[in-house]
Design a protein around this motif. Structure first.
Motif, mmCIF file in Angstrom:
data_model
loop_
_atom_site.group_PDB
_atom_site.id
_atom_site.type_symbol
_atom_site.label_atom_id
_atom_site.label_comp_id
_atom_site.label_asym_id
_atom_site.label_seq_id
_atom_site.Cartn_x
_atom_site.Cartn_y
_atom_site.Cartn_z
ATOM 1 N N GLN A 227 0.839 -1.190 0.000
ATOM 2 C CA GLN A 227 0.000 0.000 0.000
ATOM 3 C C GLN A 227 0.879 1.248 0.000
ATOM 4 O O GLN A 227 2.074 1.191 0.260
ATOM 5 C CB GLN A 227 -0.902 0.001 1.237
ATOM 6 C CG GLN A 227 -1.894 -1.156 1.277
ATOM 7 C CD GLN A 227 -2.775 -1.079 2.513
ATOM 8 O OE1 GLN A 227 -2.959 -0.028 3.101
ATOM 9 N NE2 GLN A 227 -3.329 -2.221 2.901
ATOM 10 N N ARG B 192 2.866 4.346 1.167
ATOM 11 C CA ARG B 192 3.532 4.581 2.435
ATOM 12 C C ARG B 192 2.715 5.524 3.310
ATOM 13 O O ARG B 192 2.172 6.521 2.848
ATOM 14 C CB ARG B 192 4.910 5.213 2.211
ATOM 15 C CG ARG B 192 5.998 4.285 1.702
ATOM 16 C CD ARG B 192 6.684 3.503 2.788
ATOM 17 N NE ARG B 192 7.340 4.356 3.768
ATOM 18 C CZ ARG B 192 8.530 4.930 3.593
ATOM 19 N NH1 ARG B 192 9.181 4.793 2.437
ATOM 20 N NH2 ARG B 192 9.075 5.641 4.549
ATOM 21 N N ARG B 193 2.627 5.174 4.581
ATOM 22 C CA ARG B 193 1.984 6.031 5.560
ATOM 23 C C ARG B 193 2.706 7.378 5.613
ATOM 24 O O ARG B 193 3.924 7.448 5.622
ATOM 25 C CB ARG B 193 2.047 5.320 6.915
ATOM 26 C CG ARG B 193 1.737 6.137 8.125
ATOM 27 C CD ARG B 193 1.788 5.251 9.361
ATOM 28 N NE ARG B 193 1.857 6.029 10.595
ATOM 29 C CZ ARG B 193 2.992 6.365 11.204
ATOM 30 N NH1 ARG B 193 4.151 6.002 10.681
ATOM 31 N NH2 ARG B 193 2.970 7.061 12.318
ATOM 32 N N VAL C 129 2.431 -6.684 15.363
ATOM 33 C CA VAL C 129 1.729 -6.124 14.210
ATOM 34 C C VAL C 129 0.520 -5.312 14.656
ATOM 35 O O VAL C 129 0.271 -4.205 14.170
ATOM 36 C CB VAL C 129 1.315 -7.251 13.238
ATOM 37 C CG1 VAL C 129 0.406 -6.713 12.137
ATOM 38 C CG2 VAL C 129 2.560 -7.902 12.621
ATOM 39 N N ARG D 288 -0.020 -1.218 14.078
ATOM 40 C CA ARG D 288 -1.203 -0.747 13.336
ATOM 41 C C ARG D 288 -2.023 0.228 14.181
ATOM 42 O O ARG D 288 -2.513 1.241 13.675
ATOM 43 C CB ARG D 288 -2.051 -1.948 12.909
ATOM 44 C CG ARG D 288 -1.454 -2.732 11.740
ATOM 45 C CD ARG D 288 -2.245 -3.992 11.455
ATOM 46 N NE ARG D 288 -1.765 -4.660 10.242
ATOM 47 C CZ ARG D 288 -2.095 -5.907 9.895
ATOM 48 N NH1 ARG D 288 -2.911 -6.610 10.663
ATOM 49 N NH2 ARG D 288 -1.612 -6.431 8.776
ATOM 50 N N LEU E 175 4.284 -8.016 6.863
ATOM 51 C CA LEU E 175 2.881 -7.629 7.036
ATOM 52 C C LEU E 175 2.746 -6.117 7.196
ATOM 53 O O LEU E 175 1.869 -5.487 6.594
ATOM 54 C CB LEU E 175 2.298 -8.329 8.270
ATOM 55 C CG LEU E 175 1.983 -9.824 8.124
ATOM 56 C CD1 LEU E 175 1.719 -10.443 9.492
ATOM 57 C CD2 LEU E 175 0.793 -10.032 7.207
ATOM 58 N N LEU E 176 3.611 -5.533 8.016
ATOM 59 C CA LEU E 176 3.533 -4.096 8.273
ATOM 60 C C LEU E 176 3.975 -3.279 7.065
ATOM 61 O O LEU E 176 3.333 -2.297 6.684
ATOM 62 C CB LEU E 176 4.388 -3.743 9.494
ATOM 63 C CG LEU E 176 3.841 -4.272 10.817
ATOM 64 C CD1 LEU E 176 4.902 -4.206 11.913
ATOM 65 C CD2 LEU E 176 2.610 -3.477 11.241
ATOM 66 N N ALA F 271 3.889 -4.132 3.990
ATOM 67 C CA ALA F 271 2.870 -4.228 2.942
ATOM 68 C C ALA F 271 1.684 -3.313 3.234
ATOM 69 O O ALA F 271 0.979 -2.883 2.313
ATOM 70 C CB ALA F 271 2.396 -5.678 2.797
ATOM 71 N N ASP F 272 1.485 -2.986 4.510
ATOM 72 C CA ASP F 272 0.446 -2.025 4.898
ATOM 73 C C ASP F 272 0.885 -0.585 4.671
ATOM 74 O O ASP F 272 0.107 0.340 4.900
ATOM 75 C CB ASP F 272 0.113 -2.175 6.387
ATOM 76 C CG ASP F 272 -0.807 -3.357 6.676
ATOM 77 O OD1 ASP F 272 -1.326 -3.946 5.716
ATOM 78 O OD2 ASP F 272 -0.995 -3.680 7.858
ATOM 79 N N ILE G 158 3.337 0.675 6.464
ATOM 80 C CA ILE G 158 3.802 1.107 7.784
ATOM 81 C C ILE G 158 5.284 0.795 7.924
ATOM 82 O O ILE G 158 5.727 -0.317 7.618
ATOM 83 C CB ILE G 158 3.012 0.408 8.902
ATOM 84 C CG1 ILE G 158 1.541 0.823 8.858
ATOM 85 C CG2 ILE G 158 3.615 0.683 10.271
ATOM 86 C CD1 ILE G 158 0.640 0.021 9.791
#
Length: 366
Positions: free
Chosen positions: A7, A9-10, A189, A193, A226-227, A229-230, A232
């Protein structure tokens, strides 16, 4: 165009650790930590140099006592990568580290004494433009939080982080990074989040005490993957019971696998089977050793047969596909030449080194 699973980047504010920006639109920084005695200046400097050669953007060094603090000026003088001082409980060690010229601090402001002591550290850091990482660890949460939640959990970790953030914000200090580490992947995780949804500070990712080189690599890859890919994460450390250089290599491989950083040779290799026309496993292992010094991003395919080989080789800058009695070399997606078994490694290494030199020359022109 290849499919993307990461996704956007935050969005975070940017802070700096020496010359390295963390957060904002900066690349995700890879860091590690020395495991030598800080008082052994020669050993520590040598390890920092090895970490820098492996690609570390930032190196953290523990400063547990006055003798370690006294060694820091000489360590910093002999190294060029940004150095973070790892501080636990002692505000005096934080102040001594700042005087020594460190580029960042890792501490929890609520754990270094009275408000006056925290203010002294924050004032000294602000005057020098030094950022502070708040490091929350599930294994060392405040007693009252463990009593409130009954056991370490994501909510307790987030509450701890927010407490420490609030202390610094009350002092008008915002050059902050935050980490929320546990050895438990789901807890880690969930904590990241939850915090990511509440603050815009850059986050330092890690699965703490993840284990051995093999087991820890798997756990860190799952948790950090996981992070990341979010969207984060702004800097990472892979914590392994192994030489620190391995942490850096694994960190870059995680980022490379998600298309987030590109450094060194990206080897695309088949797992091998009865169709292989040369020993893929042995070839890849030897090739990896011989190109470990290459920093430039180069895609290389090593495929043992013609089932998937041509397709993978066409996507790589250079690739080899197993055939009989000779193998096919691909350059820039096109068939180049047929080569013999004993030529594979030398020809691949020569081509990779040539491409690396060309890319370095192009970068120097820019």
């Amino acid at each position: 165009m290849r499919d993307q699973i990461v996704q956007s980047r935050r969005k975070t504010r940017a802070v700096h650790v020496g010359s390295v920006q963390v957060g904002g639109d900066a690349p995700i920084a890879v860091q590690s930590m020395t495991n030598t005695l800080t008082t052994d200046i020669d050993a520590t400097v040598a390890q920092v140099h090895r970490l820098e050669q492996a690609g570390a953007d930032i190196v953290r060094i523990s400063v547990p006592d006055p003798e370690s603090a006294a060694a820091m000026p000489e360590i910093i003088a002999q190294t060029s990568v940004p150095i973070i001082a790892d501080i636990h409980f002692s505000y005096k060690m934080a102040l001594a580290s700042l005087d020594a010229g460190v580029h960042g601090l890792r501490l929890n402001p609520g754990n270094i004494g009275s408000r006056d002591r925290v203010e002294r550290v924050v004032k000294a850091a602000a005057e020098r433009g030094i950022s502070i990482r708040i490091g929350v660890n599930a294994g060392s949460l405040e007693k009252e939080l463990n009593e409130k939640y009954g056991e370490p959990c994501a909510d307790a970790m987030v509450e701890s982080a927010l407490r420490h953030i609030h202390i610094l914000e009350e002092m008008n200090f915002s050059d902050i990074k935050v980490s929320l580490k546990a050895s438990n992947i789901p807890m880690t995780v969930a904590a990241y989040r939850k915090l990511a949804a509440q603050v815009d500070y850059p986050l330092h990712l890690g699965i703490t005490e993840s284990g051995s080189l093999f087991g820890g690599t798997v756990k860190s890859s799952v948790g950090l993957g996981l992070l990341l890919a979010d969207g984060i994460g702004d800097t990472i450390r892979v914590s392994l019971a192994a030489e620190p250089e391995e942490e850096v290599r694994v960190g870059f491989e995680i980022l490379k696998s998600l298309g987030l950083r590109h450094r060194g040779v990206n080897l695309i290799a088949c797992p091998s089977c009865a169709r292989q026309k040369f020993n893929v496993i042995q070839t890849v292992a030897e090739l990896e050793k011989r190109v470990a010094h290459i920093h430039e991003n180069i895609d290389v395919a090593v495929i043992g047969c013609v089932v998937n080989g041509p397709g993978e080789a066409k996507e790589a800058e250079v690739g080899i596909t197993g055939g009989y009695p000779v193998h096919m070399l691909y350059r820039d997606g096109e068939k180049s030449e047929k080569i013999k078994q004993d030529q594979i490694l030398d020809i691949l290494v020569e081509d990779i080194e040539r491409r690396a030199a060309e890319k370095r020359a192009e970068q120097e022109k820019e």
